[in-house]
Each structure stands twice: as C-alpha cells, then as structure tokens.
Scaffold this motif. Structure first.
Motif, PDB file in Angstrom:
ATOM      1  N   ASP A   1       4.199  13.420  -6.321  1.00 54.52           N
ATOM      2  CA  ASP A   1       4.480  14.320  -7.355  1.00 54.52           C
ATOM      3  C   ASP A   1       6.164  14.757  -7.208  1.00 54.52           C
ATOM      4  OD1 ASP A   1       2.141  14.261  -8.490  1.00 54.52           O
ATOM      5  OD2 ASP A   1       1.635  16.047  -7.113  1.00 54.52           O
ATOM      6  N   SER A   2       6.960  14.255  -6.225  1.00 55.75           N
ATOM      7  CA  SER A   2       8.195  14.620  -5.925  1.00 55.75           C
ATOM      8  C   SER A   2       8.738  13.224  -5.548  1.00 55.75           C
ATOM      9  CB  SER A   2       8.417  15.579  -4.967  1.00 55.75           C
ATOM     10  OG  SER A   2       8.098  15.286  -3.555  1.00 55.75           O
ATOM     11  N   PRO A   3      10.290  13.161  -5.989  1.00 51.74           N
ATOM     12  CA  PRO A   3      11.127  12.144  -5.408  1.00 51.74           C
ATOM     13  C   PRO A   3      11.015  11.894  -3.821  1.00 51.74           C
ATOM     14  CG  PRO A   3      11.979  13.158  -7.287  1.00 51.74           C
ATOM     15  CD  PRO A   3      10.827  13.805  -6.846  1.00 51.74           C
ATOM     16  N   LYS A   4      11.151  13.193  -3.164  1.00 53.31           N
ATOM     17  CA  LYS A   4      11.189  13.271  -1.887  1.00 53.31           C
ATOM     18  C   LYS A   4       9.939  12.593  -1.167  1.00 53.31           C
ATOM     19  CE  LYS A   4      12.018  16.597   1.872  1.00 53.31           C
ATOM     20  NZ  LYS A   4      12.042  17.597   2.318  1.00 53.31           N
ATOM     21  N   ASP A   5       8.864  12.905  -1.811  1.00 50.00           N
ATOM     22  CA  ASP A   5       7.496  12.431  -1.195  1.00 50.00           C
ATOM     23  C   ASP A   5       7.512  10.999  -1.480  1.00 50.00           C
ATOM     24  OD1 ASP A   5       5.061  12.806   0.198  1.00 50.00           O
ATOM     25  OD2 ASP A   5       4.123  12.943  -1.577  1.00 50.00           O
ATOM     26  N   PHE A   6       7.901  10.502  -2.478  1.00 48.69           N
ATOM     27  CA  PHE A   6       7.853   9.057  -2.731  1.00 48.69           C
ATOM     28  C   PHE A   6       8.856   8.229  -1.997  1.00 48.69           C
ATOM     29  CE2 PHE A   6       8.148   5.857  -6.638  1.00 48.69           C
ATOM     30  CZ  PHE A   6       7.676   4.872  -5.872  1.00 48.69           C
ATOM     31  N   ALA A   7       9.959   8.886  -1.669  1.00 48.89           N
ATOM     32  CA  ALA A   7      11.160   8.373  -0.621  1.00 48.89           C
ATOM     33  C   ALA A   7      10.383   8.112   0.810  1.00 48.89           C
ATOM     34  CB  ALA A   7      12.226   9.081  -0.738  1.00 48.89           C
ATOM     35  N   HIS A   8       9.640   9.208   0.953  1.00 53.10           N
ATOM     36  CA  HIS A   8       8.939   9.225   2.425  1.00 53.10           C
ATOM     37  C   HIS A   8       8.079   7.995   2.391  1.00 53.10           C
ATOM     38  CE1 HIS A   8       6.609  10.272   6.068  1.00 53.10           C
ATOM     39  NE2 HIS A   8       5.399  10.315   5.122  1.00 53.10           N
ATOM     40  N   TYR A   9       7.211   7.755   1.460  1.00 54.92           N
ATOM     41  CA  TYR A   9       6.163   6.447   1.645  1.00 54.92           C
ATOM     42  C   TYR A   9       6.993   5.204   1.430  1.00 54.92           C
ATOM     43  CZ  TYR A   9       2.186   9.386   1.171  1.00 54.92           C
ATOM     44  OH  TYR A   9       1.041  10.139   1.658  1.00 54.92           O
ATOM     45  N   LEU A  10       8.141   5.338   0.616  1.00 49.66           N
ATOM     46  CA  LEU A  10       9.012   4.075   0.483  1.00 49.66           C
ATOM     47  C   LEU A  10       9.619   3.781   1.868  1.00 49.66           C
ATOM     48  CD1 LEU A  10      10.925   4.569  -2.666  1.00 49.66           C
ATOM     49  CD2 LEU A  10       8.994   2.883  -2.243  1.00 49.66           C
ATOM     50  N   ASN A  11       9.979   4.824   2.655  1.00 53.45           N
ATOM     51  CA  ASN A  11      10.467   4.562   3.985  1.00 53.45           C
ATOM     52  C   ASN A  11       9.616   3.937   4.877  1.00 53.45           C
ATOM     53  OD1 ASN A  11      12.320   4.795   6.187  1.00 53.45           O
ATOM     54  ND2 ASN A  11      11.191   6.449   6.906  1.00 53.45           N
ATOM     55  N   MET A  12       8.066   4.354   4.743  1.00 53.10           N
ATOM     56  CA  MET A  12       6.979   3.656   5.574  1.00 53.10           C
ATOM     57  C   MET A  12       6.940   2.347   5.037  1.00 53.10           C
ATOM     58  SD  MET A  12       4.391   6.910   6.270  1.00 53.10           S
ATOM     59  CE  MET A  12       3.534   6.741   4.754  1.00 53.10           C
ATOM     60  N   ALA A  13       7.132   1.891   3.757  1.00 55.67           N
ATOM     61  CA  ALA A  13       6.908   0.482   3.458  1.00 55.67           C
ATOM     62  C   ALA A  13       7.899  -0.249   3.960  1.00 55.67           C
ATOM     63  CB  ALA A  13       6.848   0.650   1.901  1.00 55.67           C
TER      64      ALA A  13
ATOM     65  N   ASN B   1       0.775  -1.288  -0.050  1.00 53.54           N
ATOM     66  CA  ASN B   1      -0.081   0.008   0.059  1.00 53.54           C
ATOM     67  C   ASN B   1       0.702   1.311  -0.074  1.00 53.54           C
ATOM     68  OD1 ASN B   1      -2.368  -1.209  -0.006  1.00 53.54           O
ATOM     69  ND2 ASN B   1      -3.001  -1.336   2.384  1.00 53.54           N
ATOM     70  N   ASN B   2       1.863   1.240   0.947  1.00 53.62           N
ATOM     71  CA  ASN B   2       2.539   2.278   0.864  1.00 53.62           C
ATOM     72  C   ASN B   2       3.614   2.621  -0.461  1.00 53.62           C
ATOM     73  OD1 ASN B   2       2.526   3.969   3.286  1.00 53.62           O
ATOM     74  ND2 ASN B   2       2.853   1.965   4.201  1.00 53.62           N
TER      75      ASN B   2
END
Length: 127
Positions: A68-80, A59-60
């Motif tokens: 919309d940004s790599p920084k935001d995507f990285a945040h969700y990947l960290n949660m995953a 889900n994450n």
C-alpha cells in the motif's frame, strides 16, 4: 510443462506488466531448469536451495507490488535484489564445483546483474 512452453495467463495483477518481474521470471525459469538437472544428478540439497532462490526474486517483486505504500514496495524490491545476489553466489559456487557450463554461468551472472540494476532503478523511482 517446461519454461520453453508459451503460457498465456490473463493479466490480473499489476506486477505482470513490470519489466523487472518479467526479467525475474525469465531468470527464474533458467535457474529452475538447472535445479531440475541437479535433482536428476541426485544433488537434492543443491536443487532445493536453487529452486527456492530462483523463485524468490519474482516472488518478492510480486509481493511488493501488492503493498500500500512506496516505502513498503521498496522494502520488497530490496529483498528481491538480495535474492538475485543469492542466486549469483549459487551460480558461482556450482560453477566452481564443475556443475555448470562456464558460458552459461557468465550469461546468467550478467542477467542477474542487469536485474539488480533494474530493481535499483525502480527503487529510486519510488522515492
């Protein structure tokens, strides 16, 4: 429908081609099977907790892919990745209680560790 049945879903989202998402789905399917088994054994709280965590990794990743940004995507990947750690902890805890087969636990923990490495690599690639 079970995790073993082959489901063909049209690819409409970019996360569907990501290896980290595919692996998360495979691990999630295995953990959901365990959650079903725990429910049959009337261990409802364990089942509910595992079911939520099992879906949290993929889900994450999916949610982050919509960023919309790599920084935001990285945040969700960290949660995953954190969700993968949560799943590893539950596998170890359930194993200690004698609820899971030791060989299955080892295999699942190895898959979760590999998923974490893949996610970390993806995060580095985003920077």
């Amino acid at each position: 429908m079970t995790a073993d049945s082959e489901v063909k879903i049209q690819k409409l989202f970019r996360f569907q081609d990501m290896d980290i998402w595919k692996k998360a789905m495979e691990i999630g399917d295995q953990l959901l099977d365990v959650a079903d088994n725990l429910e049959h054994r009337k261990l409802f709280r364990f089942s509910e907790q595992l079911r939520a965590a099992a879906l949290s990794i993929s889900n994450n990743i999916a949610e982050g892919a919509g960023s919309d940004s790599p920084k935001d995507f990285a945040h969700y990947l960290n949660m995953a990745k954190r969700s993968a750690f949560e799943n590893a902890n539950m596998v170890m805890a359930f194993s200690r209680r004698g609820l899971l087969d030791e060989a299955w636990c080892q295999q699942t923990l190895q898959a979760l560790a590999e998923e974490c490495r893949m996610i970390s690599g993806f995060i580095k690639a985003l920077k």
